[in-house]
Enzyme design. Structure first.
Site, PDB file in Angstrom:
ATOM      1  N   GLY A 138      -6.010  -3.681  -7.904  1.00 50.06           N
ATOM      2  CA  GLY A 138      -7.127  -2.791  -7.589  1.00 50.06           C
ATOM      3  C   GLY A 138      -6.640  -1.467  -7.029  1.00 50.06           C
ATOM      4  N   ASP A 166      -7.254  -7.747   4.325  1.00 53.19           N
ATOM      5  CA  ASP A 166      -6.368  -8.603   3.528  1.00 53.19           C
ATOM      6  C   ASP A 166      -5.888  -9.837   4.297  1.00 53.19           C
ATOM      7  OD1 ASP A 166      -6.564  -6.904   1.363  1.00 53.19           O
ATOM      8  OD2 ASP A 166      -4.809  -5.724   1.948  1.00 53.19           O
ATOM      9  N   SER A 220       0.838  -1.213   0.000  1.00 49.45           N
ATOM     10  CA  SER A 220       0.000   0.000   0.000  1.00 49.45           C
ATOM     11  C   SER A 220       0.869   1.258   0.000  1.00 49.45           C
ATOM     12  CB  SER A 220      -0.883   0.016   1.247  1.00 49.45           C
ATOM     13  OG  SER A 220      -1.832  -1.005   1.180  1.00 49.45           O
ATOM     14  N   GLN A 248      -8.980   2.496  -0.530  1.00 44.39           N
ATOM     15  CA  GLN A 248      -8.731   2.826  -1.933  1.00 44.39           C
ATOM     16  C   GLN A 248      -9.653   3.956  -2.379  1.00 44.39           C
ATOM     17  OE1 GLN A 248      -9.061  -0.839  -4.126  1.00 44.39           O
ATOM     18  NE2 GLN A 248      -7.157  -1.642  -3.283  1.00 44.39           N
ATOM     19  N   LYS A 274     -12.441  -8.923  -3.954  1.00 39.26           N
ATOM     20  CA  LYS A 274     -10.978  -8.821  -4.029  1.00 39.26           C
ATOM     21  C   LYS A 274     -10.470  -9.526  -5.297  1.00 39.26           C
ATOM     22  CE  LYS A 274     -10.617  -6.254  -0.460  1.00 39.26           C
ATOM     23  NZ  LYS A 274     -10.236  -4.862  -0.649  1.00 39.26           N
ATOM     24  N   ARG A 277     -13.868  -6.443 -10.971  1.00 39.22           N
ATOM     25  CA  ARG A 277     -13.929  -5.741  -9.671  1.00 39.22           C
ATOM     26  C   ARG A 277     -14.663  -4.404  -9.802  1.00 39.22           C
ATOM     27  NH1 ARG A 277      -8.242  -6.331  -6.762  1.00 39.22           N
ATOM     28  NH2 ARG A 277      -9.509  -5.430  -5.082  1.00 39.22           N
ATOM     29  N   SER A 325     -13.329   1.646   2.655  1.00 39.07           N
ATOM     30  CA  SER A 325     -12.349   1.361   1.605  1.00 39.07           C
ATOM     31  C   SER A 325     -11.280   2.446   1.582  1.00 39.07           C
ATOM     32  CB  SER A 325     -13.021   1.272   0.234  1.00 39.07           C
ATOM     33  OG  SER A 325     -12.037   1.281  -0.778  1.00 39.07           O
TER      34      SER A 325
HETATM   35  C1  S3P Z   1      -5.594  -1.188  -0.087  1.00 43.59           C
HETATM   36  C2  S3P Z   1      -6.823  -1.176   0.491  1.00 43.59           C
HETATM   37  C3  S3P Z   1      -7.653  -2.369   0.649  1.00 43.59           C
HETATM   38  C4  S3P Z   1      -6.847  -3.654   0.481  1.00 43.59           C
HETATM   39  C5  S3P Z   1      -5.886  -3.593  -0.665  1.00 43.59           C
HETATM   40  C6  S3P Z   1      -4.946  -2.426  -0.534  1.00 43.59           C
HETATM   41  C7  S3P Z   1      -4.876   0.091  -0.232  1.00 43.59           C
HETATM   42  O1  S3P Z   1      -8.686  -2.323  -0.306  1.00 43.59           O
HETATM   43  O2  S3P Z   1      -7.707  -4.763   0.330  1.00 43.59           O
HETATM   44  O3  S3P Z   1      -5.125  -4.791  -0.726  1.00 43.59           O
HETATM   45  O4  S3P Z   1      -3.667   0.078  -0.472  1.00 43.59           O
HETATM   46  O5  S3P Z   1      -5.522   1.138  -0.099  1.00 43.59           O
HETATM   47  P1  S3P Z   1     -10.060  -1.551   0.053  1.00 43.59           P
HETATM   48  O6  S3P Z   1      -9.678  -0.333   0.758  1.00 43.59           O
HETATM   49  O7  S3P Z   1     -10.758  -1.232  -1.221  1.00 43.59           O
HETATM   50  O8  S3P Z   1     -10.817  -2.525   0.904  1.00 43.59           O
END
Ligand code: S3P
Length: 453
Positions: free
Chosen positions: A107, A340, A31, A183, A367, A135, A181
């Protein structure tokens, strides 16, 4: 043991291991590595990122920022981690890519880069592999469109490929995410840098805050309400648009999500002692450590003096030994905070005394694969007592595992979970498409071989 992988064979076998000892090498946090590359591209000048994870996902982000006009140089690499030098013309010097931006399996690349592209006044297409194309993207289209970006996707704007036609000046929004989330939150905050006024993202459960920490370290005044930074609970983050980021000199901590495989391996194996150095233990990422301690894992944590990098990520050394685990009950907020690590925690639950329940795990279906279906199928094949009802998983243990054929569904976290299961299962466990581990942990099977030698 790695020979089948080196020969490029799709399926890989793991034998029951008599002992598990040593210090696994860990990849840099995935991340944080993505975010460092993206922010380096937004900041004019020379940024250095040391110890970025060199999995395929992070490489995808490196390829994207290069296609947008940042100079990305790999300076030093060891098959697991890489140091990057990024020379960027700054956000206003980035340009349209001639080619589709390939997120591959990632993702995080797709969602975070969408937020950046929303604020860049040109046409971009983000695409990826078959998994990524299944996704959901509506969750980012909705807020980024309301900020003024023109966004389109396949299947009535629900699935990639994703088209983004950005604008250099966006509207600021006040947005509450529908599912917790990081992300989505990060995409909105990155777009908010180009917003007129203050952009706010509210989340019911505090998700990982690496974007916020890194933005703050790059000179962006970012506000958190409530102000204290403990994990859990609802939280709002906001920033004022129009500020420029300063270049980075970032050292990336070891990835706690990668460490989780060894923490569980050490706890469930009958003759194990493993030490993990310099692991990121940010309060929004450390839930897996806390859950394992609650389950009775013999896990010692020693804080490592200085927080890591400009973003001030806390670090610890973790030592785990053979343990007698007990069952745990996890609810939807716990799932969000260990999103995760749920697959490997499910494996831990098969060796824990009592009935573990994991309620509200539906987001795992979105995922790299449907992880609820994948984990139930794989652990059942190994002889575990696992059932699923709606989005709730129930596991009763302890159950001795028996080597079997498992399907990773080309999902790195399932591949590594079944490989760890293979260390304690009687006989031989095979994992199909095990090579997917390289998405986040390129040397995982080499480490496994070394620790069991
Ligand atoms: C991540 C956020 C998570 C996680 C992914 C990495 C990130 O996803 O599952 O492996 O780096 O922001 P979500 O925030 O969409 O759940």
């Amino acid at each position: 043991m790695t020979s089948s992988l080196l020969r490029g064979e799709p399926s890989h076998s793991v034998q029951n291991a008599a002992r598990l000892r040593g210090e696994p090498r860990l990849p840099g946090d995935k991340s944080i590595s993505h975010r460092a590359l993206i922010m380096a591209a937004l900041a004019e000048g020379r940024s250095v990122i040391s110890g970025a994870g060199d999995g395929r996902d992070v490489r995808a982000t490196a390829g994207i920022v290069a296609a947008l006009g940042a100079g990305v140089e790999r300076m030093c690499e060891d098959g697991l981690n890489v140091d990057y030098l990024v020379m960027s013309p700054g956000v206003d010097g980035l340009h349209e890519s001639e080619a589709v931006l390939d997120c591959r399996n990632s993702g995080t690349s797709l969602r975070l880069c969408s937020g950046v592209l929303a604020g860049l006044p040109f046409f971009s297409v983000l695409d990826g592999d078959a998994s990524l194309r299944s996704r959901p993207v509506a969750r980012i289209i909705e807020p980024l469109r309301s900020m003024g970006a023109d966004m389109h996707a396949r299947r009535s704007d629900s699935l990639p490929p994703l088209v983004v036609i950005g604008r250099s000046q966006l509207r600021a929004i006040d947005f509450e995410t529908r599912v917790p989330s990081a992300q989505v939150k990060s995409a909105i905050l990155l777009a908010g840098l180009r917003g007129e006024g203050r952009t706010t993202v509210r989340e019911a459960v505090a998700t990982r805050d690496h974007t916020e920490r890194m933005l703050r370290s790059r000179g962006i005044e970012i506000r958190r309400e409530p102000a204290e930074s403990s994990g859990g609970g609802s939280v709002a983050w906001s920033l004022e648009g129009g500020t420029r980021l300063s270049p980075l000199d970032e050292r990336v901590p070891a990835d706690p999500s990668a460490a989780a495989f060894w923490l569980v391996a050490g706890a469930i194996h009958p003759d194990a002692e493993l030490t993990l150095r310099g692991v990121g233990v940010n309060p929004t990422r450390r839930a897996v450590v806390d859950f394992l301690v609650r389950m009775g894992a013999r896990l010692e944590e020693t804080a490592v003096g200085e927080p890591c990098g400009d973003a001030g990520e806390p670090l610890a050394d973790l030592r785990v030994r053979t343990s007698e685990l007990r069952a745990i009950d996890l609810g939807p907020d716990d799932v969000a905070s260990a999103i995760d690590e749920i697959p490997i925690l499910c494996l831990a639950a098969t060796q824990a005394r009592g009935k573990t329940t994991i309620r509200g795990a539906g987001e795992l279906r979105n995922k790299e694969s449907d992880r609820v279906a994948g984990i139930v199928a794989g652990l059942s094949a190994l002889g575990a007592q696992v059932s699923v009802s709606g989005d709730d998983i129930t596991i009763t243990g302890p159950t001795p595992l028996v080597g079997a054929a498992t399907e990773s569904l080309d999902d790195h976290r399932l591949a590594m979970t079944f490989a760890v299961a293979g260390l304690i299962a009687r006989g031989t466990t095979t994992i199909d498409l095990a090579e997917s581990a390289a998405v986040s942990y390129p040397s995982f099977f080499l480490e496994l071989e070394r620790l069991t030698a």
